[in-house]
Motif scaffolding. Structure first.
Motif, PDB file in Angstrom:
ATOM      1  N   TRP A  50       0.728  -1.085   0.024  1.00  0.00           N
ATOM      2  CA  TRP A  50      -0.334  -0.020  -0.552  1.00  0.00           C
ATOM      3  C   TRP A  50       0.966   1.595   0.416  1.00  0.00           C
ATOM      4  O   TRP A  50       0.707   2.060  -0.680  1.00  0.00           O
ATOM      5  CB  TRP A  50      -0.613  -0.318   0.753  1.00  0.00           C
ATOM      6  CG  TRP A  50       0.005  -0.282   2.478  1.00  0.00           C
ATOM      7  CD1 TRP A  50       0.123  -1.125   3.323  1.00  0.00           C
ATOM      8  CD2 TRP A  50       0.017   1.187   3.523  1.00  0.00           C
ATOM      9  NE1 TRP A  50       1.053  -0.345   4.596  1.00  0.00           N
ATOM     10  CE2 TRP A  50       0.639   0.636   4.672  1.00  0.00           C
ATOM     11  CE3 TRP A  50      -0.203   2.443   3.066  1.00  0.00           C
ATOM     12  CZ2 TRP A  50       1.874   1.869   5.137  1.00  0.00           C
ATOM     13  CZ3 TRP A  50       0.841   3.862   4.017  1.00  0.00           C
ATOM     14  CH2 TRP A  50       1.076   3.204   5.135  1.00  0.00           C
ATOM     15  N   LYS A 105       0.422   4.433  -2.584  1.00  0.00           N
ATOM     16  CA  LYS A 105       0.442   5.398  -1.590  1.00  0.00           C
ATOM     17  C   LYS A 105       1.866   6.565  -2.905  1.00  0.00           C
ATOM     18  O   LYS A 105       1.532   7.272  -3.074  1.00  0.00           O
ATOM     19  CB  LYS A 105       0.486   5.692  -0.503  1.00  0.00           C
ATOM     20  CG  LYS A 105       0.350   7.089   0.106  1.00  0.00           C
ATOM     21  CD  LYS A 105       0.429   7.349   1.646  1.00  0.00           C
ATOM     22  CE  LYS A 105       0.675   8.676   1.714  1.00  0.00           C
ATOM     23  NZ  LYS A 105       2.146   9.286   2.145  1.00  0.00           N
ATOM     24  N   VAL A 123      -8.055   6.022   1.263  1.00  0.00           N
ATOM     25  CA  VAL A 123      -8.025   4.953   0.903  1.00  0.00           C
ATOM     26  C   VAL A 123      -6.995   3.962   0.927  1.00  0.00           C
ATOM     27  O   VAL A 123      -6.972   2.577   1.490  1.00  0.00           O
ATOM     28  CB  VAL A 123      -8.913   4.106  -0.424  1.00  0.00           C
ATOM     29  CG1 VAL A 123      -8.937   2.494  -0.076  1.00  0.00           C
ATOM     30  CG2 VAL A 123     -10.123   4.723  -0.395  1.00  0.00           C
ATOM     31  N   LEU A 124      -5.535   4.156   0.613  1.00  0.00           N
ATOM     32  CA  LEU A 124      -4.912   3.325   0.569  1.00  0.00           C
ATOM     33  C   LEU A 124      -4.268   3.264   2.249  1.00  0.00           C
ATOM     34  O   LEU A 124      -3.437   2.827   2.106  1.00  0.00           O
ATOM     35  CB  LEU A 124      -3.624   3.812  -0.448  1.00  0.00           C
ATOM     36  CG  LEU A 124      -3.734   3.419  -1.698  1.00  0.00           C
ATOM     37  CD1 LEU A 124      -2.708   4.348  -3.023  1.00  0.00           C
ATOM     38  CD2 LEU A 124      -3.521   2.069  -2.000  1.00  0.00           C
ATOM     39  N   VAL A 126      -7.296   1.896   4.798  1.00  0.00           N
ATOM     40  CA  VAL A 126      -7.345   0.155   4.440  1.00  0.00           C
ATOM     41  C   VAL A 126      -6.619  -0.589   4.602  1.00  0.00           C
ATOM     42  O   VAL A 126      -6.314  -1.318   5.271  1.00  0.00           O
ATOM     43  CB  VAL A 126      -8.181   0.195   3.092  1.00  0.00           C
ATOM     44  CG1 VAL A 126      -9.180  -1.293   2.687  1.00  0.00           C
ATOM     45  CG2 VAL A 126      -9.870   1.326   3.577  1.00  0.00           C
ATOM     46  N   LYS A 127      -5.106   0.301   3.543  1.00  0.00           N
ATOM     47  CA  LYS A 127      -3.872  -0.360   3.998  1.00  0.00           C
ATOM     48  C   LYS A 127      -4.471  -2.430   2.799  1.00  0.00           C
ATOM     49  O   LYS A 127      -4.039  -3.235   3.113  1.00  0.00           O
ATOM     50  CB  LYS A 127      -3.685  -1.107   4.797  1.00  0.00           C
ATOM     51  CG  LYS A 127      -2.175  -0.057   5.179  1.00  0.00           C
ATOM     52  CD  LYS A 127      -1.807  -0.126   6.788  1.00  0.00           C
ATOM     53  CE  LYS A 127      -1.754   0.867   7.587  1.00  0.00           C
ATOM     54  NZ  LYS A 127      -2.148   2.072   7.674  1.00  0.00           N
ATOM     55  N   PRO A 128      -4.997  -2.254   1.085  1.00  0.00           N
ATOM     56  CA  PRO A 128      -5.933  -3.249   0.842  1.00  0.00           C
ATOM     57  C   PRO A 128      -4.631  -4.118   0.351  1.00  0.00           C
ATOM     58  O   PRO A 128      -4.629  -5.115   0.749  1.00  0.00           O
ATOM     59  CB  PRO A 128      -6.039  -2.840  -0.414  1.00  0.00           C
ATOM     60  CG  PRO A 128      -5.423  -1.216  -0.511  1.00  0.00           C
ATOM     61  CD  PRO A 128      -5.059  -0.537   1.243  1.00  0.00           C
ATOM     62  N   PHE A 129      -3.205  -3.827   0.247  1.00  0.00           N
ATOM     63  CA  PHE A 129      -2.189  -5.001   0.006  1.00  0.00           C
ATOM     64  C   PHE A 129      -1.080  -4.822   1.359  1.00  0.00           C
ATOM     65  O   PHE A 129      -0.468  -3.067   1.404  1.00  0.00           O
ATOM     66  CB  PHE A 129      -2.003  -5.452  -1.113  1.00  0.00           C
ATOM     67  CG  PHE A 129      -2.797  -3.625  -2.541  1.00  0.00           C
ATOM     68  CD1 PHE A 129      -1.348  -2.697  -3.072  1.00  0.00           C
ATOM     69  CD2 PHE A 129      -3.623  -2.810  -2.692  1.00  0.00           C
ATOM     70  CE1 PHE A 129      -0.940  -2.331  -3.236  1.00  0.00           C
ATOM     71  CE2 PHE A 129      -3.541  -2.047  -3.413  1.00  0.00           C
ATOM     72  CZ  PHE A 129      -2.313  -1.175  -3.637  1.00  0.00           C
TER      73      PHE A 129
END
Length: 142
Positions: A82, A86, A135-136, A139-142
């Motif tokens: 993430w 970012k 969101v990055l 949430v830290k999606p990956f």
């Protein structure tokens, strides 16, 4: 570290406020009739001042972000993809800021050829950039 984060957030929000408004000035400049010299000059003064102020806000925003990244190791190691995404968003934001400066100089030289509708669409980019960054980070999606 919380003070650094707090000031980073404040400067980021302030920087983006300038990036949200500067293209609105471009919309208005693109709509000024050729005979309205005073209106054009007033908008150019506003644009110059906002560009200068926005640039001054970008410097500590980026500096404090770098401090968090390098000084505290935020976003390093496995599971921190993430942060790389970012950082890419940050690069895109800096590029957008630079393009705003180029567009302002074109208006100053009387060389703008783009219609106001183009600037209305251009004005949406920082909203998407800020949305992606938030969101990055949250949430830290990956």
């Amino acid at each position: 570290m919380l003070w650094i984060k707090a000031f980073h957030i404040v400067f980021i929000a302030s920087w983006f406020a300038g990036l949200f408004y500067l293209p609105r000035i471009f919309v208005n400049l693109a709509m000024v009739p050729p005979e309205s010299v005073a209106e054009r000059e007033r908008l150019l003064v506003m644009g110059r001042k906002l560009m200068r102020f926005t640039t001054l806000l970008a410097v500590p925003a980026i500096g404090l972000g770098a401090w968090l990244w390098w000084g505290y190791g935020i976003g390093r190691g496995p599971g921190n993809g993430w942060m790389h995404a970012k950082l890419f968003v940050v690069v895109l934001t800096v590029a957008y800021h630079h393009v705003c400066g180029l567009l302002l100089r074109r208006f100053e030289r009387g060389e703008n050829r783009r219609p106001h509708v183009w600037f209305r669409w251009f004005n949406e980019a920082p909203v998407l950039l800020m949305l992606a960054a938030v969101v990055l980070v949250v949430v830290k999606p990956f």
